[in-house]
Scaffold this active site. Sequence first.
Site, PDB file in Angstrom:
ATOM      1  N   THR A   1      -3.240   5.802 -22.123  1.00 18.64           N
ATOM      2  CA  THR A   1      -3.031   4.500 -21.497  1.00 18.64           C
ATOM      3  C   THR A   1      -1.588   4.124 -21.787  1.00 18.64           C
ATOM      4  OG1 THR A   1      -3.799   3.383 -23.492  1.00 18.64           O
ATOM      5  CG2 THR A   1      -5.417   3.696 -21.735  1.00 18.64           C
TER       6      THR A   1
ATOM      7  N   TYR B   1       0.853  -1.196   0.000  1.00 15.93           N
ATOM      8  CA  TYR B   1       0.000   0.000   0.000  1.00 15.93           C
ATOM      9  C   TYR B   1       0.880   1.234   0.000  1.00 15.93           C
ATOM     10  CZ  TYR B   1      -4.958  -0.706   0.112  1.00 15.93           C
ATOM     11  OH  TYR B   1      -6.249  -0.949  -0.265  1.00 15.93           O
TER      12      TYR B   1
ATOM     13  N   ASP C   1      -6.327  13.097 -25.406  1.00 14.03           N
ATOM     14  CA  ASP C   1      -6.241  11.705 -24.946  1.00 14.03           C
ATOM     15  C   ASP C   1      -5.515  10.920 -26.038  1.00 14.03           C
ATOM     16  OD1 ASP C   1      -6.633   9.021 -24.480  1.00 14.03           O
ATOM     17  OD2 ASP C   1      -8.768   9.196 -24.010  1.00 14.03           O
TER      18      ASP C   1
ATOM     19  N   GLU D   1      -0.530   4.775  -0.571  1.00 15.10           N
ATOM     20  CA  GLU D   1      -1.353   5.969  -0.840  1.00 15.10           C
ATOM     21  C   GLU D   1      -0.512   7.216  -0.646  1.00 15.10           C
ATOM     22  OE1 GLU D   1      -5.039   5.967   1.285  1.00 15.10           O
ATOM     23  OE2 GLU D   1      -5.632   4.048   0.416  1.00 15.10           O
TER      24      GLU D   1
ATOM     25  N   ARG E   1      -1.181  -2.681 -18.642  1.00 17.75           N
ATOM     26  CA  ARG E   1      -2.479  -2.014 -18.696  1.00 17.75           C
ATOM     27  C   ARG E   1      -2.511  -0.919 -17.639  1.00 17.75           C
ATOM     28  NH1 ARG E   1      -6.774  -3.531 -21.331  1.00 17.75           N
ATOM     29  NH2 ARG E   1      -5.420  -5.035 -22.324  1.00 17.75           N
TER      30      ARG E   1
ATOM     31  N   LYS F   1      -1.199   0.295 -25.188  1.00 22.56           N
ATOM     32  CA  LYS F   1      -1.551   0.119 -26.602  1.00 22.56           C
ATOM     33  C   LYS F   1      -0.260   0.219 -27.433  1.00 22.56           C
ATOM     34  CE  LYS F   1      -6.295   1.575 -25.850  1.00 22.56           C
ATOM     35  NZ  LYS F   1      -6.487   2.358 -24.632  1.00 22.56           N
TER      36      LYS F   1
HETATM   37  N1  DSN Z   1     -11.371  -0.015 -25.425  1.00 26.05           N
HETATM   38  C1  DSN Z   1     -10.186   0.575 -25.983  1.00 26.05           C
HETATM   39  C2  DSN Z   1     -10.053   0.291 -27.428  1.00 26.05           C
HETATM   40  O1  DSN Z   1     -10.207  -0.855 -27.805  1.00 26.05           O
HETATM   41  O2  DSN Z   1      -9.770   1.185 -28.209  1.00 26.05           O
HETATM   42  C3  DSN Z   1     -10.064   2.007 -25.721  1.00 26.05           C
HETATM   43  O3  DSN Z   1      -9.862   2.210 -24.364  1.00 26.05           O
END
Ligand code: DSN
Length: 433
Positions: free
Chosen positions: A223, A51, A197, A53, A232, A226
């Site tokens: 994110t 933990y 984003d 925080e 993730r 990707k």
């Molecule tokens: N769900 C994702 C995608 O497949 O593009 C985006 O967060």
Amino acid sequence: MQSLKSFDPDIYNAIRDETLRQTETLEMIASENFVSLAVLEALGSVMTNKYAEGYPRHRYYGGCEHVDIAEGKARFRSKKLFGAKYSNVQTHSGSQANMAAYLTLAKPGDTIMGMHLNHGGHLTHGSGVNFSGRLFNVVAYTISPETGRIDYDEMLRLAREHKPKLIVTGASAYPRIIEFDKVKEIADEVGAYHIADIAHIAGLVATGLHPDPLPYSDIVTSTTHKTLRGPRGGLILTNVEGGEFMLANMPKPKTLPQAIDAWVFPGCQGGPLMHVIAAKAVAFKEALRPEFKEYQQQIVKNAAVLAETLLSRDFSLVTGGTDNHLILMDLAPRGLTGRDAEKALEMAGITTNKNMVPNDPQKPFITSGIRIGTPALTTRGMKEEEMRQIGNMIAYILEDLEDEERQKKTRDDVRELCKRFVIYDIPEAIEED
Ligand code: DSN
């Protein structure tokens, strides 16, 4: 994974089978990728037990000296990677990064503008079923039906009319460059903030293959899993150092970076996932190497060749091609639905997802489109030649969705192709079990 195997064979078997599925099929979901073993090791580490925080050196728990190193490295490396002055690496996901970013710059009930979900935007960009659409008054901008591209004139018109508090750019299914500088002009004209984003294109942005939003936005969210090829999770960046943001229970205003930190924790989240943050640090280190730029260049080349191949087989692509890592096939001219196409391709060992196309007459569970991307296959080492082969396989399957023999034959071809491009050496060990 001997302990797991003996204690919980159900979960062990599910992980083994998922490993085999990833290995023996062509992963073409544009938002997925394969992390390195180094990232996997950090993710599966004892940092999950801790933990922490708070933020490095200002924690609500003792014993944080080692996790502080992980978070410090993740912050430092992500700043270096994107040329940012500030980074927050704690958000558990891109959705939570967006939630914290919106709440930093706007109040519930304010008007925000984002790209319509059915035109390639993301759930968190204002969908009515998401927190963004429930907390805020949403005005959605769209894609031009003629060009398939973002209609910046419409964005300007809507911004003038509705005077939003913030405009969100970024998309989940947009195959072209996003002109962040144009959006900044629009935002400035109406006095709105701009949040970019970059979840899908983060790897391209980090390596200069897509225009950089940092100079043209107040906050950048992303994110990490990707094109960036990390675990993730979420990421927030900004180059704005000042500002005056009032927070609940705080007598004095905070700067933008301080306000973002406060909205992430304790505003939106509790304890950070320190094993994920450690894995983000590893992924950022990988992304800072020159090879990562070559990888991103290959992603783009692969998408371009795949697009050319599909066009040469008379398939229709939204915008007629791609500038980035993904392609959006419009199957309506062929009288097909995305749902049926996704299923037939999956039977052939090619994993994609059905996707709405702009002005799609079908419902979201049916759709007229298929979204395909090249980041994961490029990680496997596939190049232009394989993209031509795969483009032709996709065309072959889609030309007769009912032909199960085609699917079986292609499934065998896919398995052979996959054998030549190893992801992890794990499956052999698993098979020997
Ligand atoms: N769900 C994702 C995608 O497949 O593009 C985006 O967060």
